[in-house]
Scaffold this motif. Sequence first.
Motif, PDB file in Angstrom:
ATOM      1  N   ALA A  53       0.828  -1.204   0.000  1.00  0.00           N
ATOM      2  CA  ALA A  53       0.000   0.000   0.000  1.00  0.00           C
ATOM      3  C   ALA A  53       0.866   1.260   0.000  1.00  0.00           C
ATOM      4  O   ALA A  53       0.564   2.237  -0.695  1.00  0.00           O
ATOM      5  N   GLU A  54       1.969   1.226   0.747  1.00  0.00           N
ATOM      6  CA  GLU A  54       2.853   2.388   0.759  1.00  0.00           C
ATOM      7  C   GLU A  54       3.540   2.572  -0.589  1.00  0.00           C
ATOM      8  O   GLU A  54       3.699   3.702  -1.072  1.00  0.00           O
ATOM      9  N   ILE A  55       3.933   1.470  -1.216  1.00  0.00           N
ATOM     10  CA  ILE A  55       4.570   1.558  -2.533  1.00  0.00           C
ATOM     11  C   ILE A  55       3.616   2.174  -3.548  1.00  0.00           C
ATOM     12  O   ILE A  55       3.987   3.055  -4.325  1.00  0.00           O
ATOM     13  N   VAL A  56       2.352   1.713  -3.543  1.00  0.00           N
ATOM     14  CA  VAL A  56       1.360   2.251  -4.473  1.00  0.00           C
ATOM     15  C   VAL A  56       1.099   3.726  -4.182  1.00  0.00           C
ATOM     16  O   VAL A  56       1.033   4.557  -5.102  1.00  0.00           O
ATOM     17  N   ALA A  57       0.926   4.084  -2.915  1.00  0.00           N
ATOM     18  CA  ALA A  57       0.676   5.478  -2.556  1.00  0.00           C
ATOM     19  C   ALA A  57       1.835   6.373  -2.975  1.00  0.00           C
ATOM     20  O   ALA A  57       1.635   7.483  -3.484  1.00  0.00           O
ATOM     21  N   HIS A  58       3.060   5.885  -2.778  1.00  0.00           N
ATOM     22  CA  HIS A  58       4.240   6.666  -3.166  1.00  0.00           C
ATOM     23  C   HIS A  58       4.306   6.828  -4.674  1.00  0.00           C
ATOM     24  O   HIS A  58       4.612   7.909  -5.187  1.00  0.00           O
ATOM     25  N   ARG A  59       3.966   5.773  -5.404  1.00  0.00           N
ATOM     26  CA  ARG A  59       4.027   5.804  -6.856  1.00  0.00           C
ATOM     27  C   ARG A  59       2.959   6.728  -7.433  1.00  0.00           C
ATOM     28  O   ARG A  59       3.204   7.472  -8.392  1.00  0.00           O
ATOM     29  N   ARG A  60       1.764   6.679  -6.852  1.00  0.00           N
ATOM     30  CA  ARG A  60       0.632   7.408  -7.414  1.00  0.00           C
ATOM     31  C   ARG A  60       0.379   8.762  -6.765  1.00  0.00           C
ATOM     32  O   ARG A  60      -0.477   9.520  -7.216  1.00  0.00           O
ATOM     33  N   GLY A  61       1.102   9.083  -5.711  1.00  0.00           N
ATOM     34  CA  GLY A  61       0.903  10.371  -5.059  1.00  0.00           C
ATOM     35  C   GLY A  61      -0.251  10.385  -4.083  1.00  0.00           C
ATOM     36  O   GLY A  61      -0.802  11.438  -3.767  1.00  0.00           O
ATOM     37  N   GLY A  62      -0.643   9.208  -3.579  1.00  0.00           N
ATOM     38  CA  GLY A  62      -1.736   9.133  -2.621  1.00  0.00           C
ATOM     39  C   GLY A  62      -1.287   9.501  -1.220  1.00  0.00           C
ATOM     40  O   GLY A  62      -0.102   9.467  -0.890  1.00  0.00           O
ATOM     41  N   SER A  63      -2.264   9.855  -0.378  1.00  0.00           N
ATOM     42  CA  SER A  63      -1.955  10.272   0.993  1.00  0.00           C
ATOM     43  C   SER A  63      -1.877   9.108   1.957  1.00  0.00           C
ATOM     44  O   SER A  63      -1.271   9.211   3.032  1.00  0.00           O
ATOM     45  N   GLY A  64      -2.521   7.988   1.622  1.00  0.00           N
ATOM     46  CA  GLY A  64      -2.535   6.854   2.532  1.00  0.00           C
ATOM     47  C   GLY A  64      -3.601   6.947   3.601  1.00  0.00           C
ATOM     48  O   GLY A  64      -3.706   6.062   4.445  1.00  0.00           O
ATOM     49  N   VAL A  65      -4.428   7.998   3.578  1.00  0.00           N
ATOM     50  CA  VAL A  65      -5.494   8.131   4.576  1.00  0.00           C
ATOM     51  C   VAL A  65      -6.779   7.527   4.024  1.00  0.00           C
ATOM     52  O   VAL A  65      -6.927   7.298   2.821  1.00  0.00           O
ATOM     53  N   SER A  66      -7.743   7.279   4.894  1.00  0.00           N
ATOM     54  CA  SER A  66      -9.022   6.711   4.482  1.00  0.00           C
ATOM     55  C   SER A  66      -9.755   7.666   3.558  1.00  0.00           C
ATOM     56  O   SER A  66      -9.775   8.885   3.775  1.00  0.00           O
TER      57      SER A  66
END
Length: 386
Positions: free
Chosen positions: A349-362
């Motif tokens: 999930a962290e890899i995807v968030a880092h790749r896509r620019g996501g915040s990782g929050v709900s």
Amino acid sequence: MLDIADELHRWVEQGRDFAVATVVAVGGSAPRQPGAALAVDSEGTAIGSVSGGCVEGAVYELCRQALQDGETVLERFGYSDDDAFAVGLTCGGIIDILVTPVRADAAARPVLAAALAAASQGEAAAVARVTSGPAELLGRALLVRASDEAGAYEGGLGGHPELDRTVAGEARALLDAGRTATAEIGEDGSRCGRPIEVLVESSVPPPRMIVFGAIDFASALVRMGKFLGYHVTVCDARPVFATTVRFPDADEIVVEWPHRYLERTEVDARTVLCVLTHDAKFDVPLLHLALRLPVAYVGAMGSRRTHNDRNARLREVGVTELELARLRSPIGLDLGARTPEETALSIAAEIVAHRRGGSGVSLTGAHTPIHHDGSRRPAGRIGSVA
């Protein structure tokens, strides 16, 4: 289109006529990104998807019509509150779809066939197609291959000679980055004048995930990496642990000191490095090197105490604060993970968030975009052309 290259290549080899509908631009919360495709052959067989179901039926009919008429069509689909039963995207986004007939008499068939063959064989190549501009250019294509000399390309767009050279240059740049994207170029190949838009689809080998440390958490992460489409390597200096029996899903298992393997192996801007050894004798020399490489992600497992001790050791060997800022440690997002599988999900999930620019929050209660790819809203007049 290249996301369904294997099946389309088989269709070409079998001599089938077909039409391919490709997402060429998106706006808002669109379900699929540029390059996603649905294809329909002359028998009505369909493969692929452009919207996850919202407009598949309408696009299917467009493909059947394009096969019959031999015409390239550009259509836009969006959401409308005026008619609850209208064909559109329930997510509220907008997508532009280019429908191209790939019949035996189609001018672009040889180029598209070559692009599909390259993609299905794992060759690094990029195909560029005109998606907006003069009617006579719509759907024209050219192909560049990573193995070709700079400036070389196959096919052409049928316009100004400089246009082909400029588009080939754009395609090669996107191929080098392993990206699919649109570009706007003047009709004569310059950056001014009447513009045309091209979609460049890149087909490159899968990105690499290198997992250092042959522990039980690594086995779960290997499976997750394969699920996400990575070519996964496991590296550990201990032969008793780094075995195919323990890691049957890995593409490659290497028995070597981690930093020595990283020194000699190829990495690029899409590579992710996951350090699960949490042992200073492995971690410090490995991270000393990893944090200076142009890779996409570097994460390291360990407790807060391990993290602080490791950072101190890295500073002692000359790692700068700027380099340390690249390190994702403790690795993963805060999911409350306990099991190896849950921990692998946290890391992925962290890899995807880092790749896509996501915040990782709900997403519940958040006021942020669902998709973070920076896709621009389609612009310009959309219509059908012969």
